[in-house]
Design an enzyme around this catalytic site. Sequence first.
Site, PDB file in Angstrom:
ATOM      1  N   GLU A  54       1.362  -1.217  -0.030  1.00  0.00           N
ATOM      2  CA  GLU A  54       0.391  -0.205   0.265  1.00  0.00           C
ATOM      3  C   GLU A  54       1.108   1.388  -0.084  1.00  0.00           C
ATOM      4  OE1 GLU A  54      -2.333   1.990   3.523  1.00  0.00           O
ATOM      5  OE2 GLU A  54      -2.974  -0.087   3.135  1.00  0.00           O
ATOM      6  N   THR A  85      -4.129   5.865   2.117  1.00  0.00           N
ATOM      7  CA  THR A  85      -4.516   7.438   2.821  1.00  0.00           C
ATOM      8  C   THR A  85      -5.281   8.019   1.436  1.00  0.00           C
ATOM      9  OG1 THR A  85      -1.955   7.420   3.542  1.00  0.00           O
ATOM     10  CG2 THR A  85      -3.284   9.675   3.607  1.00  0.00           C
ATOM     11  N   LYS A 145     -10.790  -1.232   6.941  1.00  0.00           N
ATOM     12  CA  LYS A 145     -10.144  -0.898   8.372  1.00  0.00           C
ATOM     13  C   LYS A 145     -10.007  -0.913   8.880  1.00  0.00           C
ATOM     14  CE  LYS A 145      -6.346   2.712   7.366  1.00  0.00           C
ATOM     15  NZ  LYS A 145      -5.157   3.082   5.821  1.00  0.00           N
TER      16      LYS A 145
END
Length: 226
Positions: A54, A85, A145
Amino acid sequence: MKNRLEVVISVLKKIDILTKVVDCGVVAVVRADSKEEAAKISEACVKGGIQGIEVTFTVQGADEVIKELATLYQENPDVVIGAGTVLDAATARIAILAGAQFVVSPAFDEATATLCNLYQVPYMPGCMTLTEMKRALEAGVDIVKLFPGSAFGPDFVKAVKAPLPQINIMPTGGVDLENVDKWIKNGCVAVGVGGNLVAPAKTGEYEKITEYAEQYIQKVQAARGK
């Protein structure tokens, strides 16, 4: 007939990406001071057996790193490159066009969920409360998440899965080598690991990142009884 076939292929591709993330059980959250450092961290993680990378959009030129890694690992079907993000749908689209195979956000964003569903790309938003998780599930999110995981700890997962047994949780923040097995045993499908894994990059010790990656994979597999 052609349209039906295209739909099936698109859905299967999404399932394949999710399966690879879950099978590996560890997603490396790559934050770095430069594109070069981000690429080196990613390669060190893959070398250690972590197949989910990621690249966060806190990295300058993150889309360029994603494109580079997607090209580098296109011959390695086990490695999946994602974007992290991601705060809005515009950034998600940039990431997807650069080659991101999954999108991760620190918070749930309905517009981003809609866009990812449009492209059949897995979206993993950060959630803390049951209300946020319920909204995410209603928007078609496959993996939630839990962020920041450090705010609750592994036991929180069992509490969540009592009323929401169908939810797939991946904690990020607060996951380390000492507790990663607890997260998995309590029902998490995978974990996201950042600072504890990639810290050696600051001193150029990428071989240590590879060692840590190997340890995380071993602990996850052991927790699964493999």
